[in-house]
Design an enzyme around this catalytic site. Structure first.
Site, PDB file in Angstrom:
ATOM      1  N   SER A 146      44.852  42.009  26.857  1.00  0.00           N
ATOM      2  CA  SER A 146      43.696  42.860  27.159  1.00  0.00           C
ATOM      3  C   SER A 146      43.430  43.731  25.939  1.00  0.00           C
ATOM      4  CB  SER A 146      44.036  43.758  28.353  1.00  0.00           C
ATOM      5  OG  SER A 146      43.077  44.771  28.524  1.00  0.00           O
ATOM      6  N   TYR A 159      49.567  49.206  33.437  1.00  0.00           N
ATOM      7  CA  TYR A 159      48.774  48.107  32.873  1.00  0.00           C
ATOM      8  C   TYR A 159      48.815  48.140  31.346  1.00  0.00           C
ATOM      9  CZ  TYR A 159      44.751  44.907  32.468  1.00  0.00           C
ATOM     10  OH  TYR A 159      43.922  43.847  32.174  1.00  0.00           O
TER      11      TYR A 159
HETATM   12  P1  NAD Z   1      41.325  38.190  39.090  1.00  0.00           P
HETATM   13  O1  NAD Z   1      41.763  39.218  40.078  1.00  0.00           O
HETATM   14  O2  NAD Z   1      39.989  37.548  39.259  1.00  0.00           O
HETATM   15  O3  NAD Z   1      42.411  37.037  38.956  1.00  0.00           O
HETATM   16  C1  NAD Z   1      43.781  37.316  38.927  1.00  0.00           C
HETATM   17  C2  NAD Z   1      44.552  36.073  39.287  1.00  0.00           C
HETATM   18  O4  NAD Z   1      45.955  36.390  39.302  1.00  0.00           O
HETATM   19  C3  NAD Z   1      44.213  35.550  40.698  1.00  0.00           C
HETATM   20  O5  NAD Z   1      44.226  34.148  40.683  1.00  0.00           O
HETATM   21  C4  NAD Z   1      45.359  36.085  41.543  1.00  0.00           C
HETATM   22  O6  NAD Z   1      45.602  35.325  42.716  1.00  0.00           O
HETATM   23  C5  NAD Z   1      46.498  35.946  40.543  1.00  0.00           C
HETATM   24  N1  NAD Z   1      47.666  36.738  40.903  1.00  0.00           N
HETATM   25  C6  NAD Z   1      47.762  38.065  41.146  1.00  0.00           C
HETATM   26  N2  NAD Z   1      49.020  38.380  41.488  1.00  0.00           N
HETATM   27  C7  NAD Z   1      49.731  37.220  41.449  1.00  0.00           C
HETATM   28  C8  NAD Z   1      51.111  36.905  41.687  1.00  0.00           C
HETATM   29  N3  NAD Z   1      51.999  37.807  42.046  1.00  0.00           N
HETATM   30  N4  NAD Z   1      51.471  35.611  41.554  1.00  0.00           N
HETATM   31  C9  NAD Z   1      50.584  34.649  41.210  1.00  0.00           C
HETATM   32  N5  NAD Z   1      49.278  34.904  40.967  1.00  0.00           N
HETATM   33  C10 NAD Z   1      48.881  36.179  41.086  1.00  0.00           C
HETATM   34  O7  NAD Z   1      41.438  38.913  37.673  1.00  0.00           O
HETATM   35  P2  NAD Z   1      40.894  38.538  36.209  1.00  0.00           P
HETATM   36  O8  NAD Z   1      39.991  39.626  35.802  1.00  0.00           O
HETATM   37  O9  NAD Z   1      40.448  37.136  36.110  1.00  0.00           O
HETATM   38  O10 NAD Z   1      42.240  38.754  35.373  1.00  0.00           O
HETATM   39  C11 NAD Z   1      42.975  37.702  34.787  1.00  0.00           C
HETATM   40  C12 NAD Z   1      43.782  38.259  33.625  1.00  0.00           C
HETATM   41  O11 NAD Z   1      42.888  38.786  32.644  1.00  0.00           O
HETATM   42  C13 NAD Z   1      44.714  39.402  34.018  1.00  0.00           C
HETATM   43  O12 NAD Z   1      45.940  39.265  33.329  1.00  0.00           O
HETATM   44  C14 NAD Z   1      43.956  40.626  33.537  1.00  0.00           C
HETATM   45  O13 NAD Z   1      44.819  41.689  33.251  1.00  0.00           O
HETATM   46  C15 NAD Z   1      43.289  40.071  32.292  1.00  0.00           C
HETATM   47  N6  NAD Z   1      42.139  40.853  31.845  1.00  0.00           N
HETATM   48  C16 NAD Z   1      41.050  40.993  32.651  1.00  0.00           C
HETATM   49  C17 NAD Z   1      39.972  41.738  32.190  1.00  0.00           C
HETATM   50  C18 NAD Z   1      38.740  41.938  33.010  1.00  0.00           C
HETATM   51  O14 NAD Z   1      37.908  42.779  32.643  1.00  0.00           O
HETATM   52  N7  NAD Z   1      38.527  41.199  34.073  1.00  0.00           N
HETATM   53  C19 NAD Z   1      40.019  42.330  30.923  1.00  0.00           C
HETATM   54  C20 NAD Z   1      41.154  42.159  30.142  1.00  0.00           C
HETATM   55  C21 NAD Z   1      42.203  41.412  30.605  1.00  0.00           C
END
Ligand code: NAD
Length: 264
Positions: A146, A159
């Site tokens: 991130s 985080y």
């Molecule tokens: P999201 O909530 O849409 O997806 C998260 C995924 O992780 C889902 O499939 C969920 O089921 C899975 N998950 C959560 N806990 C779990 C566990 N204990 N075991 C297995 N699976 C689990 O979120 P996203 O925004 O797509 O985030 C994905 C990644 O991107 C994360 O690591 C997040 O920190 C990172 N990220 C997101 C953003 C953003 O703005 N959306 C920005 C920077 C980084």
């Protein structure tokens, strides 16, 4: 569609939703055999398996229900991928959760959960997948970190700590594989339009007494100079490039995709 990943296999954690699902779709369209992982209602998991399966040419995509907070389940997931797809050529550590709270009120259990799911799961999955990559003499490890892996914001103690840890872990693994055709890189997105990020808009609007539109522009995207969401497909395209030809010299990098956040 470019079939860059024809013959490759990929395991993508947290791919029932958001960024992980977007990467899984693009990788499948590029010819990879993909194993999904993540939580969700049965119909959501079924929909993710069906959509990625269709992109792979039909049927449901293979799926592991492993909980990324449980090392045993992570090891079993990697073994399942190797047994089902024949290999784990590409590992995308993407599963993650978010909790926003001042540190004095930050629940201990949430700290532990974020460190386990957002950081330790990457360690356990890489440890399990690397021997097979070394044996086959090719591999790609992509850790979805991130912008918060490089800079901090208040109220995101666990985080930010976890994502900084992911960037550090990425560098260590990169050095350990540096003389091989395996690479390990981190992707550092700003705010991406996904359920995890969109869920932060409502509480911000309430907190500041403004509309969700204003909360998005002035508070959530305060640090993102582009003032727009990064789209899931933009992150997926970066991941695809890291697995394609010409990417072998990029190793140990923390690649920003954040609308200029880190430039400010
Ligand atoms: P999201 O909530 O849409 O997806 C998260 C995924 O992780 C889902 O499939 C969920 O089921 C899975 N998950 C959560 N806990 C779990 C566990 N204990 N075991 C297995 N699976 C689990 O979120 P996203 O925004 O797509 O985030 C994905 C990644 O991107 C994360 O690591 C997040 O920190 C990172 N990220 C997101 C953003 C953003 O703005 N959306 C920005 C920077 C980084």
């Amino acid at each position: 569609m470019d079939r860059t990943l024809e013959g490759r296999t990929a395991l993508i954690t947290g791919s029932t939703s958001g960024i992980g699902h977007g990467i899984a779709m693009l990788f499948a369209q590029a010819g990879a055999k993909v194993m999904l992982n993540g939580f969700g209602k049965p119909e959501e998991v079924a929909a993710a398996r069906a959509s990625v399966g269709a992109a792979m040419g039909g049927g449901d995509a293979p799926y592991s229900a492993a909980d990324m907070s449980k090392p045993d389940e992570i090891r079993a997931m990697v073994a399942d991928c190797e047994a089902t797809l024949g290999a784990c050529d590409i590992l995308v550590d993407n599963a993650g959760i978010q909790v926003v709270s001042p540190i004095e009120d930050f629940p201990d259990a949430k700290w532990d959960a974020i460190i386990a799911i957002n950081l330790s799961s990457n360690f356990h999955a890489i440890k399990a997948a690397l021997p097979g990559m070394r044996k086959r003499n090719w591999g790609r490890i992509i850790n979805v970190a991130s912008a918060h892996g490089l800079v901090a914001s208040p109220h995101k103690a666990a985080y930010v700590a976890a994502k900084h840890g992911v960037v550090g872990l990425t560098k260590v693994v990169a050095l350990e594989v540096a003389t091989t055709p395996i690479t390990c890189n981190a992707i550092c997105p700003g705010f991406v339009r996904t359920p995890l990020a969109e869920a932060q808009v409502g509480p911000l609007a309430k907190q500041h007494g403004v509309s969700e539109e204003v909360a998005l522009r002035d508070y959530l995207l305060e640090k993102q100079p582009s003032k727009r969401w990064i789209e899931v497909d933009e992150v997926a395209q970066m991941a695809l490039w890291l697995c394609g030809p010409g990417s072998g010299g990029v190793n140990g990098a923390a690649l920003s995709i954040d609308g200029g956040w880190l430039a400010a």
